[in-house]
Write an enzyme that holds these catalytic residues in place. Structure first.
Site, PDB file in Angstrom:
ATOM      1  NE  ARG A   1      -1.863  -3.153  -3.893  1.00  0.00           N
ATOM      2  CZ  ARG A   1      -1.978  -3.213  -2.570  1.00  0.00           C
ATOM      3  NH1 ARG A   1      -1.900  -2.106  -1.866  1.00  0.00           N
ATOM      4  NH2 ARG A   1      -2.162  -4.361  -1.965  1.00  0.00           N
TER       5      ARG A   1
ATOM      6  N   GLY B   1       0.775  -1.237   0.000  1.00  0.00           N
ATOM      7  CA  GLY B   1       0.000   0.000   0.000  1.00  0.00           C
ATOM      8  C   GLY B   1       0.800   1.277   0.000  1.00  0.00           C
TER       9      GLY B   1
ATOM     10  CG  ASP C   1      -7.414   0.497   9.788  1.00  0.00           C
ATOM     11  OD1 ASP C   1      -6.782  -0.285  10.518  1.00  0.00           O
ATOM     12  OD2 ASP C   1      -7.668   0.270   8.603  1.00  0.00           O
TER      13      ASP C   1
ATOM     14  CG  ASP D   1      -5.379  -3.692  -1.945  1.00  0.00           C
ATOM     15  OD1 ASP D   1      -5.695  -4.882  -2.076  1.00  0.00           O
ATOM     16  OD2 ASP D   1      -4.918  -3.241  -0.879  1.00  0.00           O
TER      17      ASP D   1
ATOM     18  CG  PHE E   1     -12.949  -0.443   2.035  1.00  0.00           C
ATOM     19  CD1 PHE E   1     -12.028  -1.110   2.837  1.00  0.00           C
ATOM     20  CD2 PHE E   1     -12.903  -0.629   0.667  1.00  0.00           C
ATOM     21  CE1 PHE E   1     -11.075  -1.957   2.270  1.00  0.00           C
ATOM     22  CE2 PHE E   1     -11.959  -1.478   0.092  1.00  0.00           C
ATOM     23  CZ  PHE E   1     -11.049  -2.140   0.898  1.00  0.00           C
ATOM     24  CB  ILE E   2     -10.423   4.891   0.963  1.00  0.00           C
ATOM     25  CG1 ILE E   2      -9.302   4.572   1.955  1.00  0.00           C
ATOM     26  CG2 ILE E   2     -11.471   5.816   1.580  1.00  0.00           C
ATOM     27  CD1 ILE E   2      -8.478   5.781   2.341  1.00  0.00           C
TER      28      ILE E   2
ATOM     29  CE  LYS F   1     -10.253   3.875   7.124  1.00  0.00           C
ATOM     30  NZ  LYS F   1     -10.815   2.538   6.813  1.00  0.00           N
TER      31      LYS F   1
ATOM     32  CD  GLU G   1       0.945   1.112   6.899  1.00  0.00           C
ATOM     33  OE1 GLU G   1       1.034   1.039   5.658  1.00  0.00           O
ATOM     34  OE2 GLU G   1       0.911   0.119   7.636  1.00  0.00           O
ATOM     35  CG  ASP G   2      -1.266   2.278   2.926  1.00  0.00           C
ATOM     36  OD1 ASP G   2      -1.129   1.878   4.100  1.00  0.00           O
ATOM     37  OD2 ASP G   2      -1.714   1.546   2.029  1.00  0.00           O
TER      38      ASP G   2
END
Length: 183
Positions: A173, A53, A111, A167, A160-161, A139, A107-108
């Site tokens: 992605r 990610g 959560d 992805d 959820f994105i 988040k 990190e992308d």
């Protein structure tokens, strides 16, 4: 370039959520803070790209850094489809040595923070001297860990994105923009 109206990945539709321009501004801001913290440090830190990610985010961030840094990666998994399993698996171990080094985790998205807690423990076990956490997205409504996040690009709701490295079962992605699940 404007965002496409909606995209379909597998069996789900996603609508535009965050434009590449906004993402880029957030990365500029993160790079400014990281540069302020590391530019005068004589020791190049290790940037840890959390696969898959964070590839796009790490690439964009690195271009903006004013100091030398080594790049290592590792792959962790805690998702199946659109839900977190709550269990972190190491799919590919660390590609370099972090013993006695300063590490910036790139990190992308964070959560629940379960993956990050596990990753920090792994790095400490491998002898990392100092660990900073940089995440493009957070988040906050589901993040309940005590772990300090040093650099946060944007806070988003618990939705959820996909896109910009994120992805849905390995698709999505490649989009520059970020899309959110269309309920």
């Amino acid at each position: 370039m404007s965002m496409e109206k909606t995209i379909t990945l597998h069996d789900k539709r996603f609508k535009p959520f965050i434009s590449y321009e906004k993402i880029s501004e957030a990365i500029d801001s993160l790079a400014d803070k990281i540069n302020a913290d590391f530019a005068s440090d004589p020791e190049p830190p290790v940037l840890l790209c959390v696969l898959n990610g964070s590839i796009m985010f790490t690439s964009e961030l690195m271009k903006r850094l004013d100091f030398d840094a080594e790049l290592v990666s590792m792959k962790l998994s805690s998702y199946q489809g659109t839900t977190s399993t709550g269990e972190v698996r190491e799919v590919m171990s660390l590609t370099g040595n972090v013993s006695g080094r300063k590490v910036i985790i790139v990190e992308d998205i964070v959560d629940t923070g379960t993956t990050m807690v596990s990753l920090v423990k792994t790095l400490k076990d491998k002898g990392a001297k100092d660990i900073k956490i940089c995440t493009m997205l957070l988040k906050p409504e589901v993040y309940k860990k005590d772990l300090k996040l040093d650099y946060v690009g944007m806070e988003i709701p618990n939705r959820f994105i996909v896109g910009f490295g994120l992805d849905y079962d390995e698709l999505g992605r490649n989009y520059r923009d970020i899309y959110v699940l269309d309920k």
